[in-house]
Scaffold this motif. Structure first.
Motif, PDB file in Angstrom:
ATOM      1  N   GLN A   1      28.389  37.192  43.982  1.00  0.00           N
ATOM      2  CA  GLN A   1      29.029  38.283  44.721  1.00  0.00           C
ATOM      3  C   GLN A   1      28.064  38.912  45.716  1.00  0.00           C
ATOM      4  O   GLN A   1      28.460  39.310  46.818  1.00  0.00           O
TER       5      GLN A   1
ATOM      6  N   ASN B   1      28.614  39.342  49.567  1.00  0.00           N
ATOM      7  CA  ASN B   1      28.770  40.742  49.979  1.00  0.00           C
ATOM      8  C   ASN B   1      27.390  41.377  50.085  1.00  0.00           C
ATOM      9  O   ASN B   1      27.033  42.261  49.306  1.00  0.00           O
TER      10      ASN B   1
ATOM     11  N   ALA C   1      32.657  45.366  46.230  1.00  0.00           N
ATOM     12  CA  ALA C   1      32.780  44.324  45.209  1.00  0.00           C
ATOM     13  C   ALA C   1      32.591  44.892  43.803  1.00  0.00           C
ATOM     14  O   ALA C   1      33.046  44.297  42.821  1.00  0.00           O
TER      15      ALA C   1
END
Length: 794
Positions: free
Chosen positions: A328, A332, A341
């Motif tokens: 993630q 991001n 997120a």
């Protein structure tokens, strides 16, 4: 001349000039295009000359032509005048190879005798010529130039215009050349100025079209620069000017250039607004060691890497009860996207590792310690698992303060006063109340060879794990004001992170005790023995099965041996005898590799691992390439300040096909690294036990080649008043594996070394392999879409 050029090109009258000679400041040849378009390159003849007062003004000359507009070099300075010589040298006065930047040194007839009444400055700038006759001298110009692959010498800039941004050494002239090459830029200059969080780059631009809207132009220029330069080389601010401020002599007045004002800073910095944004920003600031983080800031562009990402994730999980996967973070990477997120990722805050009662004298071993105990029993005299550090200390050393510092260090960390015992079929660790090392200096009798012999003897001396101590301190008195300090620990109580921590706390303690004070260190929440018990309980509670399912799926049932071509047959039992070869990576290559990592959305570690696996495929012909990769395994906040054996080893597998493009291999390696990071807690020993590879004393299980990448974060030695502390080099004589590649990112530069088993390889073979790897890297940065089988080795 640039101002005159624009006037002359707009004038319809004929030009009677025969020659135009440039000097005094760096010439941007590409800025002369309007002149060449109108007058051609024959009449008048334009000549670029380089020189300095100390060499009787002129050193080189280069007649300029239309062809120079199409060359990569933005400021070619030509050849030396007949009665002068020049050299491009590195910091050790060695000639730099083609493609690299060095400092210009000038010799022979034109040199001045020196500076009037300034003997100190004369000695600094006029040095003995290592390439000339006895008594010959060279003048150290302070100017940087690049010996380009086409043979052209290009002026880069002043060495004092070389700056460091985020730890990276940057040539401002290189950024200026990129700016000046843009169609929207008529002229450009780049300076380093102090900003809110340290040095930042400010670009000054005279636009080709002054009527163009500045906000859009600024964004367009930055986008174009990011296509060719790493983020740390893209100016934080771009300021637009109508003309340059000049001195009375007509030269550029750098001091008169405007600073980036508050409104410009505010346009780039977007403050975190919500409570969660502010909390995550504070964690980033702590981990990345920056003063502030804005919503648009990128974790990796601020200097983040996998190790810091792991620390950041553990802090978020512990402080906020939110779970962020490494995948993630790659997807991001800006603060704003990272927070988004996290919004729906609530997890239970992990319970703290409990600190256990010390009533019981014996404690269980961690899984890693259990394997080390087994290996020590097999080879009790081997130094393969010794962790050394050697320091050169210059200045008056306070021996009582050093002894006090060691005593406090051993008292603070239980692992430094731990021994091991076997009871029936089970091993235990025993924590002692005291076990202070005695520091008795030995006196040097000889030169550097004796220093090396002392270091080797300290490192090679066996440890007794049953009786201890497992920290050995050796001090060699080289002179009254110079010592060599050698620290050696056994791996069963330490790892690389721990050794850095030990040195840091030792120096902090010495600084305090030498001033009659006590060091101010925060109390440790737990000790290593607490972690060992917690680790076993956590694995037994179901975590082992979850992580083991991933690794058995990835690595499968068959465990192939990597069959590299060797100079001798593999012996039936590893001797762990080894040697080490340092590899010189050009700075330009390191920058190109970082740029490639940024463009591909990966890290430098991933690029280098993929390159190493490609090389191993080319050498072995095998498609299944497995490399051991150590990870710090400090993903709990409580463990970050402990000395102990935490490091874990992962087996990263790549399926390599000679028809595969390197960019595709890099994507595969990136995915493998991210997935491995999410399953990093399974002890290597548990993986070996589960996969049950054929046990063979001639090689290590599951992998035979290791890759270890370190960043600068834990390398710097603290400063001490009155003392200068440097790392003391020594020659490694052990090898745990067939081959180990170590890479180190430090101060914006990239270093590398190969450690190899001398039972298998000759030094010349490993030297050739290193050269093949460098050629492969050059091929990768030139075109990452090349097929693996077509990348150059020769």
């Amino acid at each position: 001349f640039k101002q005159l050029m624009h006037e002359a090109c707009a004038d319809s009258r004929s030009n009677a000039l025969r020659y135009v000679v440039f000097g005094g400041e760096a010439l941007d040849v590409k800025a002369l295009r309007p002149w060449f378009d109108k007058y051609g390159d024959a009449a008048p003849q334009l000549i670029n000359m380089y020189g300095i007062t100390e060499t009787t003004v002129h050193v080189t000359y280069r007649p300029l032509s239309l062809a120079d507009l199409e060359q990569d070099a933005s400021s070619p300075i030509g050849e030396p005048i007949a009665d002068l010589s020049w050299y491009l040298l590195d910091g050790d006065l060695n000639p730099v190879p083609k493609g690299c930047i060095g400092e210009l040194y000038v010799g022979r007839a034109g040199l001045a005798r020196g500076y009037l009444n300034r003997g100190d400055l004369t000695a600094l700038r006029f040095i003995p010529d290592p390439f000339g006759d006895s008594g010959a001298r060279l003048y150290r110009t302070g100017d940087l130039a690049q010996y380009r692959s086409d043979g052209v010498i290009e002026y880069v800039g002043r060495i004092d215009h070389q700056v460091k941004i985020r730890g990276f050494r940057i040539e401002l002239g290189e950024i200026e050349a990129r700016l000046n090459a843009l169609a929207a830029v008529r002229e450009a200059l780049v300076l380093a100025q102090e900003g809110p969080s340290g040095q930042q780059l400010v670009g000054y631009v005279i636009p080709a079209d002054p009527r163009e809207e500045q906000a859009g132009l600024r964004d367009r220029i930055k986008t174009q620069l990011k296509a060719d330069l790493p983020d740390y080389m893209v100016p934080t601010h771009l300021l637009f000017l109508e003309q340059w401020p000049l001195t009375a002599n007509g030269k550029l007045d750098r001091k008169a250039l405007p600073s980036a004002d508050a409104s410009q800073v505010q346009q780039d910095y977007v403050a975190p607004q919500s409570e969660l944004e502010q909390q995550i920003a504070a964690i980033w600031q702590d981990v990345l060691k920056v003063e502030r983080v804005g919503l648009s800031d990128n974790f990796f562009e601020l200097g983040g890497h996998s190790l810091l990402a792991t620390q950041m994730v553990s802090r978020i999980r512990q402080a906020l009860g939110l779970n962020l996967q490494l995948r993630q973070l790659f997807e991001n990477a800006s603060l704003e996207a990272c927070v988004a997120a996290l919004v729906d990722s609530d997890v239970a805050r992990p319970a703290s590792i409990p600190r256990l009662s010390r009533d019981q004298p014996q404690r269980p071993l961690s899984y890693a310690q259990q394997r080390q105990w087994f290996l020590w029993q097999m080879e009790p005299h081997s130094a393969a698992y010794h962790i050394p550090a050697a320091l050169r200390i210059q200045g008056a050393l306070d021996l009582p303060a050093l002894q006090q510092s060691f005593a406090a260090l051993v008292q603070r960390h239980e692992s430094l006063r731990t021994t091991f015992v076997q009871v029936d079929e089970q091993a235990f660790q025993v924590i002692h109340g005291q076990m202070n090392p005695v520091v008795i200096p030995q006196v040097l009798d000889g030169g550097n060879e004796q220093i090396q012999a002392f270091v080797r003897q300290q490192i090679a001396q066996p440890f007794d794990l049953q009786n201890g101590p497992l920290l050995r301190v050796g001090l060699l008195r080289v002179a009254a004001d110079e010592h060599v300090l050698v620290l050696t620990q056994h791996h069963i109580v330490s790892d690389g992170w721990s050794m850095q921590l030990l040195v840091q706390e030792l120096i902090q303690g010495y600084a305090a005790y030498s001033q009659g004070e006590s060091p101010a260190l925060a109390e440790l929440p737990i000790q290593y023995a607490d972690y060992a018990v917690w680790q076993r309980q956590w694995m037994d509670a179901g975590e082992r099965e979850k992580q083991l399912a991933y690794w058995t799926d990835v690595l499968g049932g068959e465990q192939p041996l990597l069959a590299l071509p060797t100079d001798r047959p593999r012996p039936t039992r590893q001797s762990f005898a080894g040697a080490r070869l340092a590899i010189d990576l050009p700075q330009a290559l390191g920058q190109q590799l970082r740029q490639l990592a940024q463009r591909e959305g990966s890290t430098l570690f991933m690029v280098l691992l993929a390159s190493f696996q490609a090389l191993l495929h080319r050498y072995s012909g095998q498609s299944d390439i497995r490399v051991g990769v150590p990870i710090a395994n400090r993903n709990r906040v409580e463990t970050e300040g402990l000395i102990g054996f935490f490091v874990n080893t992962q087996v990263l597998k790549a399926e390599v096909d000679p028809q595969q493009r390197f960019s595709a291999l890099l994507a595969q390696v990136k995915q493998a690294a991210i997935d491995a990071e999410a399953h990093q807690d399974l002890p290597f020993e548990q993986l070996v036990e589960a996969l049950r590879p054929e046990r063979n004393l001639s090689h290590s299980p599951l992998f035979q080649v290791l890759y270890n990448h370190q960043s600068v974060a834990r390398q710097a030695l603290p400063a001490l008043p009155g003392l200068v502390i440097k790392a003391q080099d020594w020659e490694s004589q052990t090898a745990q594996f067939d081959l180990t590649l170590d890479t180190l990112e430090a101060e914006g530069e990239l270093g590398a070394a190969l450690t190899y088993a001398t039972d298998l390889f000759d030094a010349s073979t490993v030297q050739r392999l290193a050269e093949h790897w460098l050629n492969l890297l050059h091929g990768i940065v030139a075109d990452p879409r090349q097929r693996i089988g077509e990348l150059p080795l020769l």
